[in-house]
Design a protein around this motif. Structure first.
Motif, short mmCIF file in Angstrom:
data_model
loop_
_atom_site.label_atom_id
_atom_site.label_comp_id
_atom_site.label_asym_id
_atom_site.label_seq_id
_atom_site.Cartn_x
_atom_site.Cartn_y
_atom_site.Cartn_z
N SER A 54 40.71 25.81 38.39
CA SER A 54 41.17 24.79 38.96
C SER A 54 40.49 24.19 40.06
N THR A 55 40.56 22.95 40.17
CA THR A 55 39.81 22.32 41.52
C THR A 55 40.82 21.30 42.17
N ASN A 56 40.68 21.43 43.49
CA ASN A 56 41.46 20.57 44.36
C ASN A 56 40.20 19.86 45.26
N SER A 57 40.57 18.65 45.48
CA SER A 57 39.62 18.21 46.53
C SER A 57 40.60 17.05 47.38
N LEU A 58 40.14 16.70 48.55
CA LEU A 58 40.76 15.88 49.19
C LEU A 58 39.48 14.99 50.08
N SER A 59 39.44 13.59 50.15
CA SER A 59 38.15 13.09 50.70
C SER A 59 38.73 11.60 51.26
N ILE A 60 37.87 11.34 52.23
CA ILE A 60 38.50 10.13 52.94
C ILE A 60 37.22 9.24 53.13
N ILE A 61 37.32 8.04 52.29
CA ILE A 61 36.22 7.05 52.21
C ILE A 61 36.50 5.84 52.98
N ARG A 62 35.61 5.41 53.72
CA ARG A 62 35.68 4.51 54.59
C ARG A 62 34.47 3.32 54.27
N PHE A 63 34.92 2.69 52.93
CA PHE A 63 33.73 2.02 52.15
C PHE A 63 34.77 0.85 51.75
N PHE A 64 34.69 -0.38 52.16
CA PHE A 64 35.59 -1.44 52.05
C PHE A 64 36.96 -1.18 52.01
N GLY A 65 37.23 -0.52 53.27
CA GLY A 65 38.36 -0.06 53.97
C GLY A 65 38.70 1.47 53.69
N LYS A 66 39.65 1.80 54.44
CA LYS A 66 39.94 3.29 54.33
C LYS A 66 40.90 3.90 52.80
N LYS A 67 40.32 4.90 52.47
CA LYS A 67 40.79 5.09 50.96
C LYS A 67 40.76 6.58 51.11
N GLU A 68 42.00 7.44 50.83
CA GLU A 68 42.00 8.69 50.83
C GLU A 68 42.31 9.10 49.29
N ILE A 72 43.21 16.65 41.55
CA ILE A 72 43.64 18.07 41.15
C ILE A 72 43.30 18.18 39.65
N MET A 73 42.62 19.32 39.23
CA MET A 73 42.62 19.63 37.72
C MET A 73 42.84 21.05 37.41
N LYS A 74 43.41 21.38 36.47
CA LYS A 74 43.90 22.73 35.94
C LYS A 74 43.36 22.77 34.62
N THR A 75 42.61 23.77 34.17
CA THR A 75 42.23 24.21 32.58
C THR A 75 42.40 25.52 32.40
N PHE A 86 44.94 19.70 32.75
CA PHE A 86 45.59 18.50 33.66
C PHE A 86 44.65 18.11 34.62
N TYR A 87 44.66 16.67 34.56
CA TYR A 87 44.07 16.05 35.74
C TYR A 87 44.58 14.92 36.17
N GLU A 88 44.70 14.64 37.53
CA GLU A 88 45.27 13.61 38.29
C GLU A 88 44.24 13.28 39.63
N VAL A 89 44.18 11.71 39.55
CA VAL A 89 43.59 11.28 40.73
C VAL A 89 44.51 10.27 41.61
N LYS A 90 44.67 10.76 42.76
CA LYS A 90 45.30 9.85 43.53
C LYS A 90 44.78 8.98 44.59
N LYS A 91 45.03 7.71 44.90
CA LYS A 91 44.41 6.86 46.01
C LYS A 91 45.51 6.59 46.85
N ASN A 92 45.28 6.88 48.23
CA ASN A 92 46.32 6.57 49.29
C ASN A 92 47.67 6.91 48.58
N GLY A 93 47.73 7.95 47.89
CA GLY A 93 49.22 8.68 47.40
C GLY A 93 49.55 8.18 46.27
N LYS A 94 48.65 6.84 45.51
CA LYS A 94 49.24 6.60 44.37
C LYS A 94 48.33 7.02 43.11
N ILE A 95 48.93 7.28 42.27
CA ILE A 95 48.40 7.71 40.81
C ILE A 95 47.48 6.68 40.43
#
Length: 209
Positions: A54-68, A72-75, A86-95
């Motif tokens: 499994s991998t979990n990550s959280l990053s905050i990018i300030r490039f053309f506006g703030k993006k969180e 998550i990935m589980k294999t 299973f793999y999922e990416v969310k940007k500012n809380g939205k899939i």
């Protein structure tokens, strides 16, 4: 009496051996343009013939506006064969991206953002394993999310390139002498991400699994 004691001790040893859980956790800093923007936590758990990644990550990018950005990935592997992912990416809380993979009736059914693909040959090496496994030159690594193989090219003793045949993007993986990934450079169109090993932890737990 001695034989009976030896027999009991042998059975106990076998029982304990079958119930050993090995857990490993590695933490990585995520850097962009030389600045740390987040963290990746990678885990591997070994339970007999089953391995969970499994991998979990959280990053905050300030490039053309703030993006969180959170991922998550589980294999899961069993008897060295990929079983599900299973793999999922969310940007500012939205899939923003989602992918599932499941091995049923000798066929991999992969759904990425609603698009279905199939793969029929058993898979023994996929991208999530590269944190713990130093690959070999010309080896092929299955991309769980996209459902296709990427190629490995050896650059140095502990440095490899992972080539995407669809986009021609080339990622770099650098390992230490233990075979643990120390650094990964993921190249994107606008900028690159760097994952740099921050800490590692390995422990063995014994119990009823």
């Amino acid at each position: 009496m001695k034989n009976r004691v030896r027999g009991i001790l042998l059975l106990l040893a076998l029982f304990i051996g079958c119930n050993v859980l090995v857990a490993q956790e590695y933490k990585y800093d995520v850097n962009v343009f030389g600045k740390t923007i987040g963290t990746v936590i990678a885990n591997r758990t070994i339970k007999g013939n089953k391995i969970e990644y499994s991998t979990n990550s959280l990053s905050i990018i300030r490039f053309f506006g703030k993006k969180e950005i959170s991922t998550i990935m589980k294999t899961s592997y069993e008897n060295n064969v990929l079983k599900k992912s299973f793999y999922e990416v969310k940007k500012n809380g939205k899939i923003r991206e989602k992918s599932t993979l499941e091995y049923l009736n000798s066929t991999y059914n992969i759904i990425t953002n609603g698009e279905k693909t199939k793969h029929t040959k058993p898979i023994h090496l996929s991208t999530i394993m590269l944190t713990y496994y130093k690959p070999k030159d010309k080896e092929k690594v299955f991309e769980e999310v996209g459902g296709f193989y990427k190629k490995i090219k050896k650059i140095k003793v502990n440095e490899f390139e992972l080539i995407n045949p669809r986009s021609r993007h080339i990622d770099t993986y650098i390992y230490n002498d233990e075979g643990i990934m120390e650094k990964c450079i993921v190249r994107k169109t606008l900028f690159n991400f760097e994952m740099i090993l921050k800490s590692k932890n390995k422990q063995k737990l014994v119990g009823k699994l």
